[in-house]
Design a protein around this motif. Structure first.
Motif, PDB file in Angstrom:
ATOM      1  N   PRO A   1       7.987  13.085   3.452  1.00  0.00           N
ATOM      2  CA  PRO A   1       8.792  13.548   2.321  1.00  0.00           C
ATOM      3  C   PRO A   1       7.982  14.473   1.426  1.00  0.00           C
ATOM      4  O   PRO A   1       6.757  14.513   1.510  1.00  0.00           O
ATOM      5  N   LYS A   2       8.677  15.178   0.566  1.00  0.00           N
ATOM      6  CA  LYS A   2       7.976  16.036  -0.384  1.00  0.00           C
ATOM      7  C   LYS A   2       7.578  15.183  -1.585  1.00  0.00           C
ATOM      8  O   LYS A   2       8.137  15.300  -2.657  1.00  0.00           O
ATOM      9  N   ALA A   3       6.642  14.320  -1.350  1.00  0.00           N
ATOM     10  CA  ALA A   3       6.380  13.328  -2.387  1.00  0.00           C
ATOM     11  C   ALA A   3       5.239  13.726  -3.303  1.00  0.00           C
ATOM     12  O   ALA A   3       4.461  14.604  -2.984  1.00  0.00           O
TER      13      ALA A   3
ATOM     14  N   ASN B   1      10.606  13.579  -9.507  1.00  0.00           N
ATOM     15  CA  ASN B   1       9.352  13.924  -8.811  1.00  0.00           C
ATOM     16  C   ASN B   1       9.492  13.946  -7.295  1.00  0.00           C
ATOM     17  O   ASN B   1       8.541  13.632  -6.581  1.00  0.00           O
ATOM     18  N   ASP B   2      10.684  14.253  -6.792  1.00  0.00           N
ATOM     19  CA  ASP B   2      10.890  14.274  -5.337  1.00  0.00           C
ATOM     20  C   ASP B   2      10.546  12.957  -4.662  1.00  0.00           C
ATOM     21  O   ASP B   2      10.051  12.931  -3.544  1.00  0.00           O
ATOM     22  N   LEU B   3      10.774  11.838  -5.369  1.00  0.00           N
ATOM     23  CA  LEU B   3      10.353  10.565  -4.795  1.00  0.00           C
ATOM     24  C   LEU B   3      11.357  10.002  -3.796  1.00  0.00           C
ATOM     25  O   LEU B   3      11.030   9.102  -3.039  1.00  0.00           O
TER      26      LEU B   3
ATOM     27  N   SER C   1       2.039   4.633  -4.390  1.00  0.00           N
ATOM     28  CA  SER C   1       2.259   5.892  -5.102  1.00  0.00           C
ATOM     29  C   SER C   1       3.600   5.867  -5.825  1.00  0.00           C
ATOM     30  O   SER C   1       3.763   6.483  -6.865  1.00  0.00           O
TER      31      SER C   1
ATOM     32  N   ASP D   1      -9.504  17.346  -4.876  1.00  0.00           N
ATOM     33  CA  ASP D   1      -8.395  16.434  -5.172  1.00  0.00           C
ATOM     34  C   ASP D   1      -7.787  15.858  -3.897  1.00  0.00           C
ATOM     35  O   ASP D   1      -7.480  14.674  -3.810  1.00  0.00           O
TER      36      ASP D   1
ATOM     37  N   ILE E   1      -6.469  12.650 -11.446  1.00  0.00           N
ATOM     38  CA  ILE E   1      -5.596  13.759 -11.094  1.00  0.00           C
ATOM     39  C   ILE E   1      -6.061  14.897 -11.990  1.00  0.00           C
ATOM     40  O   ILE E   1      -5.926  14.821 -13.203  1.00  0.00           O
TER      41      ILE E   1
ATOM     42  N   TYR F   1       2.338  15.820  -9.055  1.00  0.00           N
ATOM     43  CA  TYR F   1       0.925  15.777  -9.390  1.00  0.00           C
ATOM     44  C   TYR F   1       0.130  16.872  -8.719  1.00  0.00           C
ATOM     45  O   TYR F   1      -1.083  16.864  -8.730  1.00  0.00           O
TER      46      TYR F   1
ATOM     47  N   VAL G   1       0.823  -1.207   0.000  1.00  0.00           N
ATOM     48  CA  VAL G   1       0.000   0.000   0.000  1.00  0.00           C
ATOM     49  C   VAL G   1       0.859   1.259   0.000  1.00  0.00           C
ATOM     50  O   VAL G   1       0.613   2.199  -0.736  1.00  0.00           O
TER      51      VAL G   1
ATOM     52  N   LEU H   1       2.964   3.845  -8.877  1.00  0.00           N
ATOM     53  CA  LEU H   1       2.194   4.654  -9.815  1.00  0.00           C
ATOM     54  C   LEU H   1       3.110   5.604 -10.585  1.00  0.00           C
ATOM     55  O   LEU H   1       3.054   5.688 -11.801  1.00  0.00           O
ATOM     56  N   ASN H   2       3.974   6.275  -9.845  1.00  0.00           N
ATOM     57  CA  ASN H   2       4.932   7.162 -10.487  1.00  0.00           C
ATOM     58  C   ASN H   2       5.804   6.402 -11.467  1.00  0.00           C
ATOM     59  O   ASN H   2       6.067   6.865 -12.565  1.00  0.00           O
TER      60      ASN H   2
ATOM     61  N   LEU I   1      -4.664   7.287 -10.297  1.00  0.00           N
ATOM     62  CA  LEU I   1      -3.981   7.672  -9.070  1.00  0.00           C
ATOM     63  C   LEU I   1      -4.497   6.840  -7.901  1.00  0.00           C
ATOM     64  O   LEU I   1      -3.745   6.401  -7.059  1.00  0.00           O
ATOM     65  N   MET I   2      -5.798   6.624  -7.896  1.00  0.00           N
ATOM     66  CA  MET I   2      -6.377   5.838  -6.837  1.00  0.00           C
ATOM     67  C   MET I   2      -7.163   4.701  -7.440  1.00  0.00           C
ATOM     68  O   MET I   2      -8.365   4.795  -7.638  1.00  0.00           O
TER      69      MET I   2
ATOM     70  N   LEU J   1       3.686   5.444 -14.520  1.00  0.00           N
ATOM     71  CA  LEU J   1       3.174   6.575 -15.292  1.00  0.00           C
ATOM     72  C   LEU J   1       4.307   7.370 -15.922  1.00  0.00           C
ATOM     73  O   LEU J   1       4.232   7.746 -17.087  1.00  0.00           O
ATOM     74  N   SER J   2       5.349   7.628 -15.160  1.00  0.00           N
ATOM     75  CA  SER J   2       6.331   8.535 -15.752  1.00  0.00           C
ATOM     76  C   SER J   2       7.789   8.262 -15.445  1.00  0.00           C
ATOM     77  O   SER J   2       8.627   8.558 -16.275  1.00  0.00           O
TER      78      SER J   2
ATOM     79  N   GLY K   1      12.563  11.134  -1.034  1.00  0.00           N
ATOM     80  CA  GLY K   1      12.107  11.246   0.342  1.00  0.00           C
ATOM     81  C   GLY K   1      11.039  10.232   0.678  1.00  0.00           C
ATOM     82  O   GLY K   1      11.051   9.617   1.739  1.00  0.00           O
ATOM     83  N   LEU K   2      10.138  10.030  -0.272  1.00  0.00           N
ATOM     84  CA  LEU K   2       9.045   9.086  -0.040  1.00  0.00           C
ATOM     85  C   LEU K   2       9.595   7.676   0.158  1.00  0.00           C
ATOM     86  O   LEU K   2       9.146   6.933   1.025  1.00  0.00           O
TER      87      LEU K   2
END
Lengths: 424, 390, 244
Positions: free
Chosen positions: B331-333, A271-273, A44, B238, A200, B337, A40, A47-48, A374-375, A51-52, A275-276
């Motif tokens: 994070p700035k995730a 995409n700043d991923l 995201s 959103d 989105i 989008y 889960v 998805l990123n 996205l969801m 998608l891209s 940190g995620l």
């Protein structure tokens, strides 16, 4: 000895059944939890990726500098050779070409004159070759609102609210006006095969998906594309694998200073991923820890209970003159056997269930208004290597520990009191 | 009452086993409250940030304005109607004028959105006052995302080209007077803010606006012909949908976690009934009905949850409080989008959630305690007294 | 289309002057030199971009300032693409789509075939005398030729550029350089005209280089290969029917 214990466990259902079930269920839930949370939280990121960003992406050095503008004029060329090389050098990953571009979509009236017009962002992917897996990657079947997926050259998908705004219906002929890789103007007709919804707003307001062959024709990009996406062999993003891949690839092009020389970047660089991803592994760690803690406590308790359950039996064995230490050891051996068996069963169950949920997903889309990209409304587990062994830690250790604690009582018992107990 | 007293005595008498169960249940409760607090906190924060930074108490949009279609910007503005200019003059609203422009950082052209807002506005958090001062140049404000994309720094001069109302080109160097950091990408991505009067002047669109941000808490929403009012909820939709997705993902985790904790209670109950047959027989012999005994055992099992709620309150409250105070780093995730995510989330614990979760734990524990206890009802009391049931 | 641009830049005619003429007089002289009834030309545009330069060839028929028809002949991709300008309207026809698209609004601001020119630049009304107040502000030498430097200030609202500076050959009345400025005085575009050739009694610059001054890059070259002035142009060419 081991044979004897196992025989005892098998024959005496009370001794084995409930503890086994408890261990198995506990381990199963832990495995499920680990894969669920990984799945889960990874959603995201996935998805990123799809998608891209890909797990890794090959672009030109010049493109990297202004990637948010998706400039087609800074595209990679000679991509056939490049992709062959990538497939040869990194056969375990899958490589796909994509073109991201922008332009205007123009809907004609009955006289062929402009009726409405709007700007869009387009993604061109390999739709017609099923082995590319791109239609699945973009989840196209699910996000399709009306119509069908493009099956022939010249067919495109348009985001639903964009189509509504321009007044486009399925099977309408629309004209794409854009700029080619060399800066020329391009005007090409397309047929709208279907409409899609991402969920989105920014994308839904103006996007188009088409086959890459169509985009190549339209954008003068034969043997070119602006992005090559690489997906490592595993379904989810593996940062260390991606980093390894990136370093190896970039090393081989280190000496090429041309602005159109290929360069590889990872998902975490986009995409700043980054940190995620860092947070995700942290959260998965915390949640797994809490779960193992909870399960350990549960099994410890189960071990205690198991020990107490057999109070009478222990008493009898003591009365028959069996040595305390021997009884203690045999009980620990039993719990070890139960812990192992329970963990194996639990892991097997947990992994099968996780696998099922990884493949099929848990569909909550009815609880959400619209299934979107996205969801997607479908949640999936994700089996990581840790899932294979993480259950053993509480499954065996906690069970044995519980039994050890419960068994201490054996040493405390007085033979005289034992007989009293046995009389009743 | 007797059942309660007995139950508590029995539980406490069972020592470690009880406390282990209580600990597990309380852990589950705290985890669930914590997680839903994070999700809720994110939701609240995203709404607050978006409200404070971008949308205030809602927006009036010019009829032709569509933020997702730059082609509409040429026509998507109009004279500020008297209703709205009244609000503006009272400090209740901030008009924004939006036009297209191009910037040329390092000579590469980039089409952007140029927005004008009153530097003295207090409606949104945008640090527009940084644009005031030295009027020999146009002082501009950009967000960190835009600064990264264009590689512009504070005090840099950059050429911006635009067209006025009549289509006349003009360009000038603007000064980046400030770079702001916000969690709300919609006022940052690909846009440059300059003082409203400057933008109006250079475009010749005197007294025009594209949209008007209302102050938070404004209740009177006049109908303005030619302008559409967008309330906060529609501007926040959103965020709402992504939060919903996250909540659903969380629910499954609650279920699994709670199942694990209930497994412990179940196991304990099964043992209690197995071990305490004589006790059960005694109760019945003393004149209790079988169902009373069932109730006793059920209450005893359910008491685990009551104790766990106390335990959770004791160790969980300070912990949850600390996280709520210091925040949980995020994070700035998924910024790409355009979603709002703060760097730090301060969980918001909804009393409703806590009460519901507490009730769920109470009820499920009771059910799980009751299932094995039902067996008692089928016991023969004399057999039970002698411990011969099994 | 291109042709209108050239036209306004080239607008002129020769007539040697002994004393310093007024700005308006110079503009009229330029007009006299360049303004022919009809113009038929083949030309090419060399556009430099990120991927090197490319050349587009085309043929243009124009009549006065209001009507122009262009057909692209090379590269093969653009071949058959046609553009029609009638007064303030612009249509483009692409043979592969069989569609006629009117270029309006936003699209007018796009660059033409990737060049430093926008459709709007091409649409501009070339009649400088009625839209600008001209004055001679200096003398200068460009390409070794003595020039008047004209400053044109927009007379009213709605001109794409507030201020233009034009360097005009004192003898031939051909503009050799033009600079376009915004209201704030910022230099936006520069055009350089060269290879001035005598054609049917008029002086025409056969090479023009356009440069967007805010953008990095080499600009766009416009080279006239053949030019016929005042040849009859069939009337039906300036109609939408001729696009298809």
């Amino acid at each position: 000895m081991i044979k004897f214990i196992i025989k005892g466990l098998l024959r005496d259902k009370h001794r084995s059944r409930l503890p086994l079930i408890v261990v198995a269920i506990g381990v199963m839930l832990t495995v499920l939890m680990t894969t669920w949370i990984t799945g889960v939280l990874g959603d995201s990121i996935n998805l990123n990726a799809k998608l891209s960003t890909g797990h890794v992406k090959v672009i030109t050095k010049a493109y990297r500098e202004s990637m948010d503008q998706i400039p087609v004029d800074l595209s990679l060329t000679g991509t056939k050779a490049l992709i062959t090389e990538l497939k040869k050098d990194y056969p375990s990953a899958s490589w796909v070409e994509r073109i991201q571009f922008g332009g205007l979509l123009d809907l004609p009236d009955e006289n062929g004159e402009t009726k409405s017009q709007g700007p869009f962002a387009g993604i061109a992917v390999d739709l017609f070759n099923p082995s590319s897996g791109e239609a699945e990657r973009l989840n196209l079947n699910r996000i399709l609102v009306n119509g069908r997926l493009p099956s022939a050259s010249g067919e495109i998908l348009v985001s639903h609210s964009f189509a509504e705004k321009l007044g486009i219906s399925i099977n309408d002929r629309v004209t794409f006006i854009g700029t080619t890789m060399y800066g020329g103007m391009t005007i090409v007709n397309f047929t709208v095969a279907g409409t899609i919804r991402y969920g989105i707003t920014a994308l839904d307001r103006g996007s188009v998906i088409m086959d890459i062959s169509d985009a190549r024709n339209a954008l003068e990009m034969e043997d070119a594309c602006n992005e090559i996406l690489g997906f490592t062999d595993v379904e989810y993003y593996d940062d260390s694998k991606a980093s390894e891949l990136m370093e190896s690839f970039n090393d081989s092009y280190a000496s090429d200073n041309d602005q159109f020389a290929p360069v590889m970047i990872r998902l975490r660089d986009q995409n700043d991923l980054g940190g995620l991803i860092d947070m995700m592994s942290g959260v998965v760690g915390i949640v797994s820890f809490v779960f193992i803690l909870v399960l350990s406590v549960v099994l410890w308790n189960a071990g205690l209970i198991g020990g107490l359950r057999r109070y009478g039996e222990v008493g009898l064995r003591l009365a028959m003159g069996e040595e305390k230490g021997h009884i203690y050891r045999s009980m620990i051996a039993e719990s070890l056997a139960i812990g192992t068996a329970g963990s194996v069963i639990g892991i097997a169950l947990g992994l099968s269930l996780s696998y099922l949920l990884q493949q099929k997903g848990l569909d909550f889309s009815s609880a959400m208004q619209n299934a979107t990209m996205l969801m997607p409304g479908v949640f999936r587990t994700r089996i990581t290597p840790e899932a294979w062994y993480i259950g053993f830690i509480p499954g065996i250790i906690a069970t044995v520990l519980g039994t050890m604690l419960a068994g201490i009582g054996i040493y405390k018992r007085q033979t005289a009191r034992l007989f009293k107990e046995l009389q009743s | 009452m007797l059942a309660f007293k007995l139950a508590i005595k029995n539980l406490i008498g069972a020592g470690l086993r009880t406390w282990l169960n209580v600990f597990v249940l309380s852990l589950a409760l705290v985890m669930i409250v914590f997680q839903s607090g994070i999700i809720h906190g994110w939701d609240v924060q995203a709404r607050i940030d978006t409200t404070e930074w971008a949308i205030g108490g809602g927006e009036y949009w010019h009829d032709n304005y569509d933020p997702y279609d730059p082609l509409t910007l040429d026509d998507g503005h109009g004279l500020l109607p008297p209703e709205l200019s009244g609000l503006y003059n009272d400090g209740q609203a901030a008009p924004v004028l939006v036009t297209q422009a191009s910037v040329y950082p390092e000579g590469r052209m980039r089409n952007i959105i140029l927005k004008g807002i009153d530097p003295d506005q207090k409606i949104i958090k945008l640090p527009s006052s940084q644009m005031a001062g030295d009027t020999s140049v146009i002082n501009a404000l950009i967000g960190t995302r835009m600064a990264n994309a264009t590689k512009l720094n504070k005090d840099d001069l950059v050429a911006v080209r635009w067209r006025d109302e009549n289509g006349t080109f003009d360009a000038t160097e603007i000064r980046i007077a400030g770079i702001f950091r916000t969690n709300v990408p919609e006022i940052d991505n690909n846009q440059i803010w300059i003082p409203l009067d400057r933008l109006r002047k250079i475009t010749g669109l005197e007294d025009n606006a594209t949209y008007v941000i209302l102050k938070q808490g404004i209740t009177s929403i006049p109908t303005v012909p030619g302008w559409i009012f967008k309330d906060r909820d529609s501007l926040l939709s959103d965020i709402e949908s992504i939060i919903k997705a996250k909540s659903i993902g969380g629910i499954v985790m609650y279920i699994i976690l709670l199942s694990l904790a209930l497994l412990a209670v179940f196991d304990t109950q099964v043992l209690s009934i197995f071990r305490r047959e004589k006790e059960i027989g005694t109760y019945i012999a003393l004149g209790m009905t079988r169902w009373q005994v069932v109730r006793l055992f059920t209450v005893e099992g359910a008491m685990h949850s009551v104790l766990s709620i106390f335990a959770a309150a004791i160790w969980g409250t300070p912990l949850l409080f600390l996280v709520a105070k210091y925040g949980f780093a995020m994070p700035k995730a998924t910024e790409g989008y355009g979603l709002t995510i703060a760097e730090k989330i301060f969980p918001v614990y909804a009393l409703g959630t806590i009460i519901v979760m507490t009730l769920i734990i109470l009820i499920t524990t009771t059910i799980v305690s009751f299932i094995p206890s039902r067996k008692i009802a089928g016991m023969n009391p004399t057999e039970a007294l002698r411990g011969k049931v099994q | 289309m291109k042709n209108t641009i050239i036209y306004f830049i080239i607008t002129s005619i020769v007539s040697p002057l002994f004393s310093q003429p007024s700005g308006k007089e110079i503009l009229n002289l330029i007009d006299k030199n360049l303004a022919a009834g009809t113009r038929i030309m083949t030309a090419k545009m060399i556009i430099s971009g990120a991927r090197g330069s490319r050349t587009i060839e085309f043929k243009t028929w124009a009549e006065g300032e209001e009507r122009a028809f262009t057909e692209y002949t090379n590269p093969p991709r653009e071949k058959g693409t046609k553009m029609l300008k009638l007064e303030d309207k612009l249509w483009i026809f692409s043979p592969s789509t069989d569609r006629i698209i009117q270029i309006t609004g936003q699209m007018l601001r796009q660059s033409v075939m990737g060049s430093d020119l926008s459709y709007e630049d091409m649409m501009e009304d070339p009649d400088l005398t009625s839209h600008y107040n001209a004055s001679v502000i200096a003398s200068d030498t460009v390409q070794g030729r003595d020039c008047w430097v004209l400053q044109l200030n927009a007379a009213g609202e709605g001109e794409a550029y507030e201020v233009r500076k034009i360097w005009v050959d004192r003898e031939r009345f051909v503009p050799l350089r033009e600079e376009l400025f915004g209201k704030s005085g910022k230099l936006l575009k520069r055009t350089q005209l060269s290879e001035v050739t005598r054609i049917q009694g008029r002086w025409y610059p056969m090479k023009i280089v356009f440069k967007d001054m805010l953008k990095a890059g080499d600009g766009t070259q416009f080279i006239i290969e053949t030019l016929r002035l005042d040849d009859p142009v069939p009337e039906n060419i300036f109609s939408k029917a001729s696009l298809k």
